[in-house]
Motif scaffolding. Sequence first.
Motif, PDB file in Angstrom:
ATOM      1  N   VAL A 245       0.842  -1.203   0.000  1.00 12.18           N
ATOM      2  CA  VAL A 245       0.000   0.000   0.000  1.00 12.18           C
ATOM      3  C   VAL A 245       0.872   1.247   0.000  1.00 12.18           C
ATOM      4  CG1 VAL A 245      -1.818   1.262   1.189  1.00 12.18           C
ATOM      5  CG2 VAL A 245      -1.859  -1.238   1.170  1.00 12.18           C
ATOM      6  N   GLY A 246       1.902   1.266   0.843  1.00 15.76           N
ATOM      7  CA  GLY A 246       2.810   2.413   0.867  1.00 15.76           C
ATOM      8  C   GLY A 246       3.532   2.600  -0.447  1.00 15.76           C
ATOM      9  N   HIS A 247       3.934   1.495  -1.057  1.00 20.54           N
ATOM     10  CA  HIS A 247       4.603   1.542  -2.360  1.00 20.54           C
ATOM     11  C   HIS A 247       3.706   2.226  -3.399  1.00 20.54           C
ATOM     12  CE1 HIS A 247       7.468  -0.279  -5.352  1.00 20.54           C
ATOM     13  NE2 HIS A 247       6.432  -0.062  -6.134  1.00 20.54           N
ATOM     14  N   ILE A 248       2.456   1.815  -3.431  1.00 18.09           N
ATOM     15  CA  ILE A 248       1.513   2.381  -4.406  1.00 18.09           C
ATOM     16  C   ILE A 248       1.236   3.852  -4.089  1.00 18.09           C
ATOM     17  CG2 ILE A 248      -0.852   2.249  -5.285  1.00 18.09           C
ATOM     18  CD1 ILE A 248      -0.658  -0.820  -4.836  1.00 18.09           C
ATOM     19  N   LYS A 249       1.102   4.190  -2.812  1.00 17.27           N
ATOM     20  CA  LYS A 249       0.892   5.596  -2.438  1.00 17.27           C
ATOM     21  C   LYS A 249       2.029   6.474  -2.942  1.00 17.27           C
ATOM     22  CE  LYS A 249      -1.792   5.010   1.847  1.00 17.27           C
ATOM     23  NZ  LYS A 249      -1.732   5.124   3.329  1.00 17.27           N
ATOM     24  N   VAL A 250       3.261   6.043  -2.708  1.00 19.05           N
ATOM     25  CA  VAL A 250       4.419   6.818  -3.167  1.00 19.05           C
ATOM     26  C   VAL A 250       4.384   6.989  -4.675  1.00 19.05           C
ATOM     27  CG1 VAL A 250       6.932   6.821  -3.391  1.00 19.05           C
ATOM     28  CG2 VAL A 250       5.887   6.205  -1.206  1.00 19.05           C
ATOM     29  N   ALA A 251       4.113   5.910  -5.390  1.00 18.67           N
ATOM     30  CA  ALA A 251       4.105   5.976  -6.854  1.00 18.67           C
ATOM     31  C   ALA A 251       3.031   6.928  -7.381  1.00 18.67           C
ATOM     32  CB  ALA A 251       3.900   4.576  -7.432  1.00 18.67           C
ATOM     33  N   PHE A 252       1.818   6.810  -6.850  1.00 14.65           N
ATOM     34  CA  PHE A 252       0.723   7.650  -7.343  1.00 14.65           C
ATOM     35  C   PHE A 252       0.934   9.124  -6.993  1.00 14.65           C
ATOM     36  CE2 PHE A 252      -2.735   4.121  -7.572  1.00 14.65           C
ATOM     37  CZ  PHE A 252      -2.228   3.725  -8.797  1.00 14.65           C
ATOM     38  N   LEU A 253       1.458   9.394  -5.799  1.00 18.51           N
ATOM     39  CA  LEU A 253       1.694  10.780  -5.409  1.00 18.51           C
ATOM     40  C   LEU A 253       2.872  11.385  -6.166  1.00 18.51           C
ATOM     41  CD1 LEU A 253       1.022  10.432  -1.596  1.00 18.51           C
ATOM     42  CD2 LEU A 253      -0.420  11.609  -3.274  1.00 18.51           C
ATOM     43  N   ALA A 254       3.899  10.581  -6.426  1.00 17.50           N
ATOM     44  CA  ALA A 254       5.020  11.065  -7.238  1.00 17.50           C
ATOM     45  C   ALA A 254       4.591  11.289  -8.675  1.00 17.50           C
ATOM     46  CB  ALA A 254       6.169  10.060  -7.177  1.00 17.50           C
ATOM     47  N   LEU A 255       3.667  10.469  -9.146  1.00 14.45           N
ATOM     48  CA  LEU A 255       3.159  10.606 -10.518  1.00 14.45           C
ATOM     49  C   LEU A 255       2.568  11.997 -10.752  1.00 14.45           C
ATOM     50  CD1 LEU A 255       2.593   8.987 -13.170  1.00 14.45           C
ATOM     51  CD2 LEU A 255       0.356   8.424 -12.179  1.00 14.45           C
ATOM     52  N   GLN A 256       1.975  12.576  -9.717  1.00 14.19           N
ATOM     53  CA  GLN A 256       1.393  13.910  -9.848  1.00 14.19           C
ATOM     54  C   GLN A 256       2.446  14.965 -10.177  1.00 14.19           C
ATOM     55  OE1 GLN A 256      -0.882  14.772  -6.309  1.00 14.19           O
ATOM     56  NE2 GLN A 256      -2.047  12.869  -6.417  1.00 14.19           N
ATOM     57  N   HIS A 257       3.675  14.743  -9.746  1.00 15.69           N
ATOM     58  CA  HIS A 257       4.765  15.682 -10.027  1.00 15.69           C
ATOM     59  C   HIS A 257       5.502  15.354 -11.321  1.00 15.69           C
ATOM     60  CE1 HIS A 257       4.612  17.685  -6.085  1.00 15.69           C
ATOM     61  NE2 HIS A 257       4.401  16.489  -5.568  1.00 15.69           N
ATOM     62  N   MET A 258       5.502  14.085 -11.714  1.00 15.13           N
ATOM     63  CA  MET A 258       6.346  13.638 -12.822  1.00 15.13           C
ATOM     64  C   MET A 258       5.625  13.478 -14.150  1.00 15.13           C
ATOM     65  SD  MET A 258       8.445  10.734 -10.652  1.00 15.13           S
ATOM     66  CE  MET A 258       9.518  10.235 -12.011  1.00 15.13           C
ATOM     67  N   ASN A 259       4.341  13.267 -14.117  1.00 16.66           N
ATOM     68  CA  ASN A 259       3.548  12.957 -15.306  1.00 16.66           C
ATOM     69  C   ASN A 259       3.636  14.082 -16.349  1.00 16.66           C
ATOM     70  OD1 ASN A 259       1.595  12.176 -17.153  1.00 16.66           O
ATOM     71  ND2 ASN A 259       0.049  11.721 -15.595  1.00 16.66           N
ATOM     72  N   LYS A 260       4.069  13.752 -17.544  1.00 16.93           N
ATOM     73  CA  LYS A 260       4.167  14.752 -18.606  1.00 16.93           C
ATOM     74  C   LYS A 260       2.806  15.296 -19.008  1.00 16.93           C
ATOM     75  CE  LYS A 260       8.547  13.546 -20.835  1.00 16.93           C
ATOM     76  NZ  LYS A 260       9.204  13.166 -22.107  1.00 16.93           N
ATOM     77  N   LEU A 261       1.754  14.531 -18.772  1.00 19.07           N
ATOM     78  CA  LEU A 261       0.419  14.991 -19.129  1.00 19.07           C
ATOM     79  C   LEU A 261      -0.062  16.123 -18.238  1.00 19.07           C
ATOM     80  CD1 LEU A 261      -1.388  11.569 -19.770  1.00 19.07           C
ATOM     81  CD2 LEU A 261      -0.358  13.105 -21.457  1.00 19.07           C
ATOM     82  N   THR A 262       0.581  16.267 -17.067  1.00 19.06           N
ATOM     83  CA  THR A 262       0.175  17.324 -16.134  1.00 19.06           C
ATOM     84  C   THR A 262       1.324  18.285 -15.839  1.00 19.06           C
ATOM     85  OG1 THR A 262       0.658  15.802 -14.276  1.00 19.06           O
ATOM     86  CG2 THR A 262      -1.623  15.915 -15.057  1.00 19.06           C
ATOM     87  N   GLY A 263       2.253  18.390 -16.780  1.00 16.68           N
ATOM     88  CA  GLY A 263       3.322  19.373 -16.663  1.00 16.68           C
ATOM     89  C   GLY A 263       4.617  18.878 -16.067  1.00 16.68           C
ATOM     90  N   GLY A 264       4.693  17.578 -15.746  1.00 12.65           N
ATOM     91  CA  GLY A 264       5.923  17.013 -15.197  1.00 12.65           C
ATOM     92  C   GLY A 264       6.967  16.770 -16.267  1.00 12.65           C
ATOM     93  N   ARG A 265       8.154  16.342 -15.847  1.00 10.36           N
ATOM     94  CA  ARG A 265       9.270  16.131 -16.773  1.00 10.36           C
ATOM     95  C   ARG A 265       9.396  14.682 -17.209  1.00 10.36           C
ATOM     96  NH1 ARG A 265      13.193  19.770 -13.052  1.00 10.36           N
ATOM     97  NH2 ARG A 265      13.665  17.751 -12.070  1.00 10.36           N
ATOM     98  N   GLY A 266       8.522  13.814 -16.672  1.00  9.22           N
ATOM     99  CA  GLY A 266       8.694  12.394 -16.937  1.00  9.22           C
ATOM    100  C   GLY A 266       9.816  11.852 -16.078  1.00  9.22           C
ATOM    101  N   GLY A 267      10.283  10.654 -16.408  1.00  9.94           N
ATOM    102  CA  GLY A 267      11.390  10.084 -15.646  1.00  9.94           C
ATOM    103  C   GLY A 267      11.254   8.598 -15.487  1.00  9.94           C
ATOM    104  N   VAL A 268      11.615   8.097 -14.308  1.00  9.63           N
ATOM    105  CA  VAL A 268      11.626   6.649 -14.072  1.00  9.63           C
ATOM    106  C   VAL A 268      11.361   6.360 -12.598  1.00  9.63           C
ATOM    107  CG1 VAL A 268      14.147   6.666 -13.785  1.00  9.63           C
ATOM    108  CG2 VAL A 268      12.987   4.519 -14.338  1.00  9.63           C
ATOM    109  N   MET A 269      10.621   5.284 -12.351  1.00 10.01           N
ATOM    110  CA  MET A 269      10.429   4.769 -11.000  1.00 10.01           C
ATOM    111  C   MET A 269      10.946   3.342 -10.956  1.00 10.01           C
ATOM    112  SD  MET A 269       6.727   6.138  -9.677  1.00 10.01           S
ATOM    113  CE  MET A 269       6.024   7.695 -10.253  1.00 10.01           C
TER     114      MET A 269
END
Length: 257
Positions: free
Chosen positions: A109-133
């Motif tokens: 659950v914690g793993h998924i929380k981190v991924a989804f919350l980080a996605l908000q900062h990284m997602n190119k569709l919402t202004g992020g730079r992309g990257g890797v997890m």
Amino acid sequence: MALNDKVAVVTGAAQGIGRAITEILLQNGAKVALLDVKETEAKTLKKALDKQYGQEKSLFLKCNVESEEQIKAALQRTVETFGGIDIVCNNAGILNEGEWEKTVSINLVGHIKVAFLALQHMNKLTGGRGGVMVGTASMAGLGPFFTCPVYSATKHGVVGFTRSMAMASTASGYGIRFNAVCPGFVQTDLQANIPVNLGQFSQLRDIAKQLEEKMGIITPSVVAECVLELVTDETKNGEAILVKHNEKTYVPFPNPI
């Protein structure tokens, strides 16, 4: 991906595999936010890193991955300090069959929380730079591990989540790669404490010890080198690397589409 001036977040960064990942990222030019609940160990590590790389290259943030609020705050502080997030090493985890709900809460659950919350900062569709997890899974996430069924279940979940998110990202255009590293026995506190954390499966501790002796123990730095490969090699997406006996194997999986 060249790591110079890239920004990484590492959970469970204070010790073991997390520490080794932090060190190898810094060695290759990244800036790193260290997230952990172990404040004393993390501050000691931060002091050592400051001497070697400079205070501006790393940031310690106390964070429990069970807490959505703490994760949000840590990620926001990382963005405010370093200007964004390019890499997430989703590494925090425990092995405790006696506290199986907490094991699920942190490892999956914690793993998924981190991924989804980080996605908000990284997602190119919402202004992020992309990257890797890159998620820290386990050999116990690639096949049944009968001495610790709950731990095994959580690590199967990490592998499944990683591979599914890799496909979702490609299909949706997130611009983020998702990979998992799956170590065998690693020289860490988690490994050393396996015999006392098997809970209702404690009668299997001798078998666990035999498996460990048969397979051997690798160092955290070996795992970190594989993480570095998954971070820097932009052809790697949806990969799971099995790491044991100082050797690595890419584990194939069928594409359901």
